[in-house]
Design a protein around this motif. Structure first.
Motif, PDB file in Angstrom:
ATOM      1  N   ALA A 306       2.430   4.302   8.294  1.00 56.47           N
ATOM      2  CA  ALA A 306       1.365   4.229   7.291  1.00 56.47           C
ATOM      3  C   ALA A 306       1.944   3.664   6.017  1.00 56.47           C
ATOM      4  CB  ALA A 306       0.753   5.596   7.051  1.00 56.47           C
ATOM      5  N   PHE A 307       1.158   2.827   5.334  1.00 52.10           N
ATOM      6  CA  PHE A 307       1.635   2.224   4.085  1.00 52.10           C
ATOM      7  C   PHE A 307       0.427   1.756   3.290  1.00 52.10           C
ATOM      8  CE2 PHE A 307       1.821  -0.594   7.693  1.00 52.10           C
ATOM      9  CZ  PHE A 307       1.064  -1.684   7.288  1.00 52.10           C
ATOM     10  N   GLU A 308       0.651   1.382   2.057  1.00 48.03           N
ATOM     11  CA  GLU A 308      -0.449   0.961   1.194  1.00 48.03           C
ATOM     12  C   GLU A 308      -0.572  -0.557   1.205  1.00 48.03           C
ATOM     13  OE1 GLU A 308      -0.725   2.979  -2.588  1.00 48.03           O
ATOM     14  OE2 GLU A 308      -1.598   4.426  -1.183  1.00 48.03           O
ATOM     15  N   ALA A 309      -1.828  -1.045   1.134  1.00 44.68           N
ATOM     16  CA  ALA A 309      -2.053  -2.491   1.104  1.00 44.68           C
ATOM     17  C   ALA A 309      -3.296  -2.770   0.273  1.00 44.68           C
ATOM     18  CB  ALA A 309      -2.230  -3.039   2.515  1.00 44.68           C
ATOM     19  N   THR A 310      -3.356  -4.004  -0.271  1.00 41.22           N
ATOM     20  CA  THR A 310      -4.485  -4.373  -1.119  1.00 41.22           C
ATOM     21  C   THR A 310      -5.443  -5.253  -0.328  1.00 41.22           C
ATOM     22  OG1 THR A 310      -2.848  -4.479  -2.851  1.00 41.22           O
ATOM     23  CG2 THR A 310      -5.065  -5.221  -3.406  1.00 41.22           C
ATOM     24  N   LEU A 311      -6.676  -4.830  -0.255  1.00 40.05           N
ATOM     25  CA  LEU A 311      -7.705  -5.607   0.443  1.00 40.05           C
ATOM     26  C   LEU A 311      -8.250  -6.663  -0.517  1.00 40.05           C
ATOM     27  CD1 LEU A 311      -9.667  -6.051   2.824  1.00 40.05           C
ATOM     28  CD2 LEU A 311     -11.105  -4.252   1.856  1.00 40.05           C
ATOM     29  N   HIS A 312      -8.157  -7.945  -0.124  1.00 39.96           N
ATOM     30  CA  HIS A 312      -8.674  -8.969  -1.044  1.00 39.96           C
ATOM     31  C   HIS A 312      -9.735  -9.866  -0.444  1.00 39.96           C
ATOM     32  CE1 HIS A 312      -6.123 -12.054   0.822  1.00 39.96           C
ATOM     33  NE2 HIS A 312      -5.210 -11.090   0.903  1.00 39.96           N
ATOM     34  N   LEU A 321     -15.489  -7.017  11.650  1.00 38.25           N
ATOM     35  CA  LEU A 321     -15.103  -7.281  10.271  1.00 38.25           C
ATOM     36  C   LEU A 321     -13.661  -7.746  10.285  1.00 38.25           C
ATOM     37  CD1 LEU A 321     -16.298  -4.270   8.108  1.00 38.25           C
ATOM     38  CD2 LEU A 321     -16.775  -6.671   7.694  1.00 38.25           C
ATOM     39  N   HIS A 322     -13.376  -8.845   9.644  1.00 38.05           N
ATOM     40  CA  HIS A 322     -11.993  -9.277   9.494  1.00 38.05           C
ATOM     41  C   HIS A 322     -11.567  -8.980   8.067  1.00 38.05           C
ATOM     42  CE1 HIS A 322     -12.088 -12.355  13.053  1.00 38.05           C
ATOM     43  NE2 HIS A 322     -12.489 -11.141  13.385  1.00 38.05           N
ATOM     44  N   LEU A 323     -10.589  -8.097   7.937  1.00 38.21           N
ATOM     45  CA  LEU A 323     -10.134  -7.704   6.608  1.00 38.21           C
ATOM     46  C   LEU A 323      -8.775  -8.336   6.342  1.00 38.21           C
ATOM     47  CD1 LEU A 323     -10.990  -3.912   6.930  1.00 38.21           C
ATOM     48  CD2 LEU A 323     -12.424  -5.738   5.972  1.00 38.21           C
ATOM     49  N   HIS A 324      -8.669  -9.030   5.209  1.00 45.63           N
ATOM     50  CA  HIS A 324      -7.397  -9.654   4.852  1.00 45.63           C
ATOM     51  C   HIS A 324      -6.760  -8.842   3.739  1.00 45.63           C
ATOM     52  CE1 HIS A 324      -8.214 -13.396   7.153  1.00 45.63           C
ATOM     53  NE2 HIS A 324      -9.462 -12.970   6.979  1.00 45.63           N
ATOM     54  N   LEU A 325      -5.536  -8.381   4.015  1.00 44.09           N
ATOM     55  CA  LEU A 325      -4.860  -7.515   3.054  1.00 44.09           C
ATOM     56  C   LEU A 325      -3.479  -8.063   2.741  1.00 44.09           C
ATOM     57  CD1 LEU A 325      -6.152  -5.450   5.541  1.00 44.09           C
ATOM     58  CD2 LEU A 325      -5.996  -3.944   3.542  1.00 44.09           C
ATOM     59  N   ALA A 344     -14.443  -1.327   0.340  1.00 44.99           N
ATOM     60  CA  ALA A 344     -14.412  -1.966  -0.983  1.00 44.99           C
ATOM     61  C   ALA A 344     -13.054  -2.619  -1.197  1.00 44.99           C
ATOM     62  CB  ALA A 344     -14.651  -0.919  -2.059  1.00 44.99           C
ATOM     63  N   PRO A 345     -13.001  -3.703  -1.964  1.00 43.61           N
ATOM     64  CA  PRO A 345     -11.713  -4.313  -2.288  1.00 43.61           C
ATOM     65  C   PRO A 345     -10.856  -3.328  -3.069  1.00 43.61           C
ATOM     66  CG  PRO A 345     -13.550  -5.706  -3.006  1.00 43.61           C
ATOM     67  CD  PRO A 345     -14.125  -4.405  -2.596  1.00 43.61           C
ATOM     68  N   GLY A 346      -9.544  -3.525  -3.017  1.00 43.61           N
ATOM     69  CA  GLY A 346      -8.655  -2.624  -3.746  1.00 43.61           C
ATOM     70  C   GLY A 346      -7.610  -2.050  -2.815  1.00 43.61           C
ATOM     71  N   THR A 347      -6.973  -1.008  -3.250  1.00 42.22           N
ATOM     72  CA  THR A 347      -5.865  -0.442  -2.487  1.00 42.22           C
ATOM     73  C   THR A 347      -6.376   0.512  -1.413  1.00 42.22           C
ATOM     74  OG1 THR A 347      -4.573  -0.579  -4.495  1.00 42.22           O
ATOM     75  CG2 THR A 347      -3.645   0.709  -2.691  1.00 42.22           C
ATOM     76  N   HIS A 348      -5.813   0.322  -0.190  1.00 39.87           N
ATOM     77  CA  HIS A 348      -6.155   1.202   0.930  1.00 39.87           C
ATOM     78  C   HIS A 348      -4.871   1.631   1.595  1.00 39.87           C
ATOM     79  CE1 HIS A 348     -10.555   0.431   1.191  1.00 39.87           C
ATOM     80  NE2 HIS A 348     -10.210  -0.686   0.565  1.00 39.87           N
ATOM     81  N   ARG A 349      -4.992   2.719   2.348  1.00 38.01           N
ATOM     82  CA  ARG A 349      -3.865   3.058   3.218  1.00 38.01           C
ATOM     83  C   ARG A 349      -4.127   2.489   4.596  1.00 38.01           C
ATOM     84  NH1 ARG A 349       0.325   5.718   1.873  1.00 38.01           N
ATOM     85  NH2 ARG A 349       1.063   6.564   3.856  1.00 38.01           N
ATOM     86  N   LEU A 350      -3.059   1.973   5.209  1.00 39.56           N
ATOM     87  CA  LEU A 350      -3.178   1.233   6.450  1.00 39.56           C
ATOM     88  C   LEU A 350      -2.186   1.821   7.429  1.00 39.56           C
ATOM     89  CD1 LEU A 350      -4.873  -1.320   6.915  1.00 39.56           C
ATOM     90  CD2 LEU A 350      -2.857  -2.666   6.381  1.00 39.56           C
ATOM     91  N   GLY A 351      -2.535   1.875   8.722  1.00 38.88           N
ATOM     92  CA  GLY A 351      -1.545   2.420   9.644  1.00 38.88           C
ATOM     93  C   GLY A 351      -1.775   2.017  11.083  1.00 38.88           C
ATOM     94  N   PHE A 352      -0.749   2.282  11.915  1.00 39.74           N
ATOM     95  CA  PHE A 352      -0.851   2.047  13.363  1.00 39.74           C
ATOM     96  C   PHE A 352       0.151   2.927  14.070  1.00 39.74           C
ATOM     97  CE2 PHE A 352       2.052  -0.992  11.502  1.00 39.74           C
ATOM     98  CZ  PHE A 352       3.153  -0.972  12.323  1.00 39.74           C
ATOM     99  N   GLU A 353      -0.106   3.196  15.346  1.00 39.62           N
ATOM    100  CA  GLU A 353       0.801   4.033  16.133  1.00 39.62           C
ATOM    101  C   GLU A 353       1.981   3.181  16.618  1.00 39.62           C
ATOM    102  OE1 GLU A 353       0.686   7.116  16.391  1.00 39.62           O
ATOM    103  OE2 GLU A 353      -1.394   7.655  15.900  1.00 39.62           O
ATOM    104  N   PRO A 354       3.155   3.796  16.785  1.00 36.57           N
ATOM    105  CA  PRO A 354       4.334   3.027  17.239  1.00 36.57           C
ATOM    106  C   PRO A 354       4.107   2.317  18.576  1.00 36.57           C
ATOM    107  CG  PRO A 354       5.010   5.156  16.430  1.00 36.57           C
ATOM    108  CD  PRO A 354       3.515   5.180  16.418  1.00 36.57           C
ATOM    109  N   ASP A 355       3.333   2.921  19.521  1.00 35.68           N
ATOM    110  CA  ASP A 355       3.177   2.256  20.816  1.00 35.68           C
ATOM    111  C   ASP A 355       2.135   1.137  20.780  1.00 35.68           C
ATOM    112  OD1 ASP A 355       0.988   3.776  20.508  1.00 35.68           O
ATOM    113  OD2 ASP A 355       1.134   4.839  22.433  1.00 35.68           O
ATOM    114  N   GLU A 356       1.563   0.873  19.612  1.00 32.17           N
ATOM    115  CA  GLU A 356       0.655  -0.272  19.457  1.00 32.17           C
ATOM    116  C   GLU A 356       1.405  -1.490  18.930  1.00 32.17           C
ATOM    117  OE1 GLU A 356      -2.650   0.576  20.226  1.00 32.17           O
ATOM    118  OE2 GLU A 356      -3.411   1.838  18.597  1.00 32.17           O
TER     119      GLU A 356
END
Ligand SMILES: Nc1ncnc2c1ncn2[C@@H]1O[C@H](COP(=O)(O)OP(=O)(O)OP(=O)(O)O)[C@@H](O)[C@H]1O
Ligand SMILES: [Mg+2]
Lengths: 368, 345
Positions: A306-312, A321-325, A344-356
């Protein structure tokens, strides 16, 4: 159906170290490849990677400069294209414009000295197989693109090949017709049971039709697998980026436990599968499919990565929906099903499982 | 027409039309019309007045005696006057006798001697031979250049074909003369190999056979056959040849069913041009055979004009040749089922 019965004799195609060099240019590196009898096999790769060259080695228009080609267990060295149990469908179809449709279909029989009445009868049966029973007396130029396509198929099938070679046969058609013809080709192949070797640079085509697919880049076959394996377990950076979309993050490998490794990236330490068992300290690329990555909200349990990313940018593509961050200088894409709410645009938390996610050695990427 | 005016305006359009008309009249209609007109008449002299003239001459003689015998001045002037009128009459009659009369007739065509007719038939047969020979030479060459050779080699081959055409036709014919002459290149080579002996005059008299004319003609007109065929073959998609091969066809079948049908308009044009040029060729048979291997019809025509000074017969012969050529064109177009449009391409 008699036509189908007569044709149900696919043969396997075996490339043993087959290679092709034009002067100093290695168009196809030494290749080992076994295409099973009766298989719908696709060769997928970008323009100029050597697909047509491989096909021409199988059909006999090119003699491999190294290695050999076997069809049905027989070495094809010195056997010309007119003597091989293969039939080729050309990229531009190459129908004979001055002959009628049925004469086109019957040409292979004419070349074998079959009498005219018999020729016409068998051409008619084949035209019916491809649903063109009433078009036999027209000229190819009087048919639509899809119909011409089917004439080319019937013409190739007329010589009862054990292996049908198709060189991007659908590339000239518009999208709708292409999708229709895909289904039709697949149905024909099922019906007559011969080996199809299908060349395309369109991954959608390859993924939907094929039993197995070879992905090729710069004269080298990088991976041969069924569509789902190819998509879910790409073995090289090129395959990962050429087949479907991928988020790619560079990093340095840490320790591996139970097949899951740590990789230090600009986004921080992340965890992913390590199928090649790369050793700690080696540079690597981390691949995550856009649809396996998700925006996290407080409700669900966060995944291991998990980490933070900015949706723009947010693109609505109907059901998706295709989200570009962006995160730490890395651009990332997330695909979500369209549930009615757009983040909404702005900072989101983003994540994925290790086996993905997978860690693969660095290599050429497909730039599309 | 309207679009022409719309594009270029009235004055320019008028100019274009005028030029086209001039071209059509000056280059197509007028020369042929002059030729046909000339072929349709003969010059006849009026021999019916000969007796009258002779009679008049006798009376003139008598009057001269009378004049010498005349005593009186009055008588003298009277006889002198009579002499003057007689002389005037003789003059007009003689003028009528010597002035040729144009008589329109088809005799120029119908009176061709059997020798000339044989030469005519032979010339047509020869021209057909040359055409067939050129086709046999040019079709493989055009095919090789268009479909077998790699592009750079093809360009070189094409250049090789064109370069000799920078030289005047007559010089090219003379070159062949030097090659095939009694003591020419070929015979010299044979002598060098000990096969012929110049001393014993056992050289091979190539120049006395029509074959050498054929060879020189094929060489002289080869481009007119190669280029039309090459142009059509170049537009043939190479994949079609490969498709034929892939479907199991042997080479001859690919040519019969795919390549030749495609090249048909080019073959037709090449045959037409070669046939017309060789049927009408004067310089090649003249230079090569030096009159030793029988005349071609074109030489016959030349002699009608410049040796017998019988322009009417010459015109009739020319027109016969032209009509035959046109007949040949129509026949070829029927045979190859090509239209004027295909040829214009
Ligand atoms: N006859 C030839 N001589 C020299 N180079 C060749 C020849 N044929 C192909 N090549 C080269 O080999 C490479 C592979 O060509 P090939 O036609 O197999 O590509 P491809 O994968 O079929 O591409 P495309 O999708 O554009 O058809 C290309 O770089 C091409 O330039
Ligand atoms: Mg190709």
């Amino acid at each position: 159906m008699t036509v189908a019965a007569a044709l149900a004799h696919g043969k396997d195609v075996d490339l043993q170290g087959a290679a092709m060099r034009f002067g100093g240019f290695q168009a196809v590196a030494p290749t080992d490849l076994l295409i099973h009898a009766g298989e719908f096999f696709s060769i997928l790769g970008p323009s100029g990677c050597g697909k047509t060259t491989i096909l021409r080695m199988i059909s006999g228009f090119l003699q491999p400069t190294d290695g050999r080609v076997l069809i049905g267990g027989q070495d094809m060295k010195g056997v010309g294209p007119n003597k091989r149990p293969t039939a080729l469908i050309f990229q531009n179809l190459a129908l004979f414009p001055l002959m009628s449709v049925w004469e086109n279909v019957a040409f292979g029989l004419e070349a074998r000295g079959v009498a005219r009445g018999e020729r016409k009868r068998r051409a008619q049966a084949l035209l019916e197989l491809v649903a063109l029973g009433d078009q036999g007396d027209k000229r190819p130029s009087e048919l639509s693109g899809g119909q011409r396509q089917r004439v080319a198929i019937a013409r190739a099938l007329a010589v009862e090949p054990a292996v049908l070679l198709l060189d991007e046969p659908l590339s000239a058609l518009d999208l709708k017709l292409r999708q229709h013809m895909r289904a039709e080709l697949r149905a024909i192949q099922r019906k007559i049971g011969i080996t199809f070797v299908y060349i395309t640079h369109d991954q959608g085509e390859a993924l939907t039709m094929s039993d197995r697919i070879a992905v090729m880049n710069q004269g080298v076959i990088e991976q041969v697998d069924a569509a789902d394996v190819l998509y879910n377990q790409p073995r090289t950076a090129f395959v990962a980026t050429f087949v479907g979309e991928h988020n790619t993050v560079p990093g340095t490998l840490g320790a591996t436990h139970d097949g899951v490794c740590r990789i230090d990236t600009p986004l921080g330490p992340l965890h992913a599968l390590n199928p090649h068992a790369l050793t700690p300290g080696s540079p690597a690329l981390l691949f995550v499919r856009p649809e396996r990555m998700r925006l996290l909200n407080g409700a669900t349990k966060p995944p291991a990565n998990a980490f933070e990313a900015t949706l723009h940018r947010r693109d609505l593509e109907g059901a998706f929906l295709h989200l570009h961050l962006e995160a730490a200088g890395q651009s990332l894409v997330v695909h979500q099903t369209n549930t009615g709410t757009v983040p909404a645009p702005g900072t989101h938390r983003l994540g994925f499982e290790p086996d993905e996610a997978r860690v693969l050695p660095p290599g050429a990427l497909a730039h599309e | 027409m309207n679009s022409l005016i719309a594009t270029y305006g009235r004055p320019l359009s008028a100019l274009f039309l005028l030029l086209t008309a001039l071209w059509a009249v000056g280059l197509i209609a007028l020369p042929q019309a002059v030729m046909i007109e000339r072929s349709l008449w003969v010059e006849e002299r009026d021999t019916s007045v000969e007796l009258r003239i002779n009679a008049l001459y006798s009376s003139l003689e008598l009057k001269r005696f009378d004049l010498a015998d005349a005593k009186s001045e009055a008588r003298k002037t009277q006889v002198a006057e009579q002499i003057a009128t007689l002389e005037a009459e003789i003059k007009t009659l003689e003028a009528r006798e010597s002035a040729p009369r144009k008589v329109y007739t088809l005799s120029n065509y119908t009176r061709m001697s059997s020798l000339h007719f044989t030469i005519f038939l032979k010339t047509i047969a020869y021209a057909l031979c040359v055409t067939a020979l050129s086709l046999m030479v040019c079709y493989p060459v055009a095919y090789a250049v268009a479909h077998l050779a790699p592009p750079t080699r093809a360009a070189l081959m094409m250049l090789g074909l064109i370069v000799p055409y920078a030289i005047n036709e007559l010089l090219r014919v003379y070159a062949w003369l030097m090659i095939l002459d009694y003591q020419g290149v070929v015979n010299t080579l044979l002598a060098w190999m000990g096969l012929v002996d110049f001393e014993a005059r056992t050289w091979i008299p190539f120049l006395e056979s029509s074959g050498s004319v054929f060879v020189a003609m094929v060489y002289t007109y080869i481009l007119f056959m190669v280029f039309p065929i090459y142009n059509t073959l170049e537009t043939l998609d190479h994949n079609q040849i490969e498709a034929g091969r892939d479907l199991g066809a042997p080479t001859w079948r690919i040519h019969q069913r795919i390549v030749i049908p495609h090249a048909k308009p080019g073959i037709a044009v090449g045959c037409l041009m070669t046939f017309m040029l060789s049927a009408g060729s004067y310089s090649v048979p003249q230079v090569i055979t030096r009159g030793k291997a029988g005349d071609w019809f074109s030489q016959l025509i030349y002699r009608q004009f410049f040796e017998s000074f019988n322009w009417n017969v010459g015109a009739a012969y020319s027109f016969t040749l032209l009509a035959t050529c046109i007949g040949f064109i129509v026949l070829m177009m029927r045979l190859f089922k090509v239209g004027i449009r295909d040829i214009a391409k």
